[in-house]
Write a protein that holds these residues in place. Structure first.
Motif, PDB file in Angstrom:
ATOM      1  N   ALA A  91       1.180  -0.234 -13.764  1.00 55.45           N
ATOM      2  CA  ALA A  91       1.677  -1.303 -12.650  1.00 55.45           C
ATOM      3  C   ALA A  91       2.408  -2.095 -13.788  1.00 55.45           C
ATOM      4  O   ALA A  91       2.351  -2.269 -14.807  1.00 55.45           O
ATOM      5  N   ALA A 156       8.393  -4.643  -5.268  1.00 55.94           N
ATOM      6  CA  ALA A 156       7.659  -3.438  -4.710  1.00 55.94           C
ATOM      7  C   ALA A 156       8.511  -2.531  -3.969  1.00 55.94           C
ATOM      8  O   ALA A 156       8.553  -1.278  -4.052  1.00 55.94           O
ATOM      9  N   LEU A 160      10.664   1.174  -4.679  1.00 55.07           N
ATOM     10  CA  LEU A 160      10.180   2.276  -3.652  1.00 55.07           C
ATOM     11  C   LEU A 160      11.709   2.725  -3.086  1.00 55.07           C
ATOM     12  O   LEU A 160      11.968   4.244  -2.837  1.00 55.07           O
ATOM     13  N   SER A 165       8.174   5.507  -7.350  1.00 56.48           N
ATOM     14  CA  SER A 165       7.132   5.712  -6.572  1.00 56.48           C
ATOM     15  C   SER A 165       5.707   5.833  -7.275  1.00 56.48           C
ATOM     16  O   SER A 165       4.589   5.882  -7.141  1.00 56.48           O
ATOM     17  N   ASN A 166       6.038   6.044  -8.825  1.00 53.20           N
ATOM     18  CA  ASN A 166       4.959   6.458  -9.721  1.00 53.20           C
ATOM     19  C   ASN A 166       4.284   4.960 -10.355  1.00 53.20           C
ATOM     20  O   ASN A 166       3.388   5.113 -11.285  1.00 53.20           O
ATOM     21  N   SER A 168       3.447   0.868  -9.785  1.00 53.22           N
ATOM     22  CA  SER A 168       3.214  -0.307  -8.769  1.00 53.22           C
ATOM     23  C   SER A 168       3.549  -1.403  -9.310  1.00 53.22           C
ATOM     24  O   SER A 168       3.747  -1.521 -10.604  1.00 53.22           O
ATOM     25  N   VAL A 169       3.574  -2.484  -8.373  1.00 54.85           N
ATOM     26  CA  VAL A 169       3.890  -3.955  -8.720  1.00 54.85           C
ATOM     27  C   VAL A 169       2.645  -4.558  -8.397  1.00 54.85           C
ATOM     28  O   VAL A 169       1.933  -4.687  -7.459  1.00 54.85           O
ATOM     29  N   ASP A 170       2.202  -5.404  -9.501  1.00 52.59           N
ATOM     30  CA  ASP A 170       0.988  -6.147  -9.479  1.00 52.59           C
ATOM     31  C   ASP A 170       1.038  -7.261  -8.620  1.00 52.59           C
ATOM     32  O   ASP A 170       1.847  -8.473  -9.118  1.00 52.59           O
TER      33      ASP A 170
END
Length: 271
Positions: A91, A156, A160, A165-166, A168-170
């Motif tokens: 992330a 995010a 995408l 897609s591998n 994520s955003v926190d």
């Protein structure tokens, strides 16, 4: 801990300039002319920087990166995502304090009529040239700058949309700096930019004690961070090229920062 800092990779709008095209006139640019993405080469650069960051930390005996924070601009988010895959970090967080310098040079690169991404403005509207009375600027130049920047959910979605897609955003991360409220005729200046980067980098070091952190930002902000953290003369360091990597370390919380890696881009010549 180690505090790592990198500039983003190659920009799509500058690649267009090299072909004699103006990205600002493209359909992609219309919603966000201030926020060009990476070129395909830029994504590759981001991955190479992530691998280089891992190698540098191993070489100097520092723990691996466990946290990545990024400027809220698309090109930095993409660079951070590419580096994250190389570093095994799942992330990234969005930190407005790492954002582009919101100087008049930046605004003129996208907000004046005929803008073509040239820093400081196109030839007919360079910084220092008064604009004719009644000049219509891009409407986004007149709103507080924080309204132009991605927050975590928007970041995010943007990643995408670009096939990232591998990573994520926190969305739980709380920004360390207040949202910028600059706008046309109320610009950030170099001293304010330097102070912002200095404060943000120190805040990251305090928030994530004991971790090695990678921050992804922009050319000018990276150079200012280096100058302020090491207390060296302005413009005394090397220019921060694409994915230029810095590594800052110190013996303890109150010790001075040292930089065993400064604006390194040797990873771009590997392979």
């Amino acid at each position: 801990m180690a505090l790592c800092l990198s500039r983003h990779g190659a920009r799509q709008d500058y690649e267009c300039q090299g072909r004699g095209e103006n990205w600002q006139l493209s359909a992609e640019a219309q919603p966000r002319p201030w926020d060009p993405p990476l070129s395909a080469a830029g994504v590759t650069m981001g991955a190479a920087m992530g691998a280089a960051c891992r190698r540098h930390l191993e070489r100097i005996g520092q723990p691996p990166v466990t946290r990545i924070v990024s400027s809220p601009f698309t090109r930095c988010l993409q660079t951070a995502a590419a580096a994250a895959l190389e570093l095994g970090v799942l992330a990234i967080a969005v930190e407005p304090g790492l954002g582009e310098g919101m100087l008049e040079d930046w605004y003129r690169s996208w907000a004046v009529p005929g803008a073509d991404s040239t820093w400081g403005g196109p030839s007919h509207a360079r910084v220092g040239m008064p604009l004719p009375a009644g000049t219509l600027l891009h409407e986004a130049a007149h709103v507080p700058a924080h309204q132009l920047l991605y927050r975590a959910p928007e970041a995010a979605a943007a990643l995408l949309a670009r096939g990232e897609s591998n990573v994520s955003v926190d969305v739980t991360y709380e920004p360390l700096t207040p949202p910028p409220d600059y706008q046309w005729a109320s610009f950030e200046d170099e001293d304010a930019l330097a102070a912002r980067m200095h404060s943000t980098m120190n805040a990251l070091a305090c928030k994530f004690r004991g971790e090695s952190v990678l921050a992804v930002s922009h050319g000018g902000p990276c150079a200012h961070a280096h100058e302020r953290l090491l207390q060296v003369t302005r413009h005394s360091g090397p220019v921060a090229g694409y994915t230029a990597l810095y590594v800052f370390v110190r013996e303890h919380e109150h010790a001075p920062w040292e930089a065993p890696v400064v604006a390194d881009t040797s990873h771009l010549s590997l392979g």
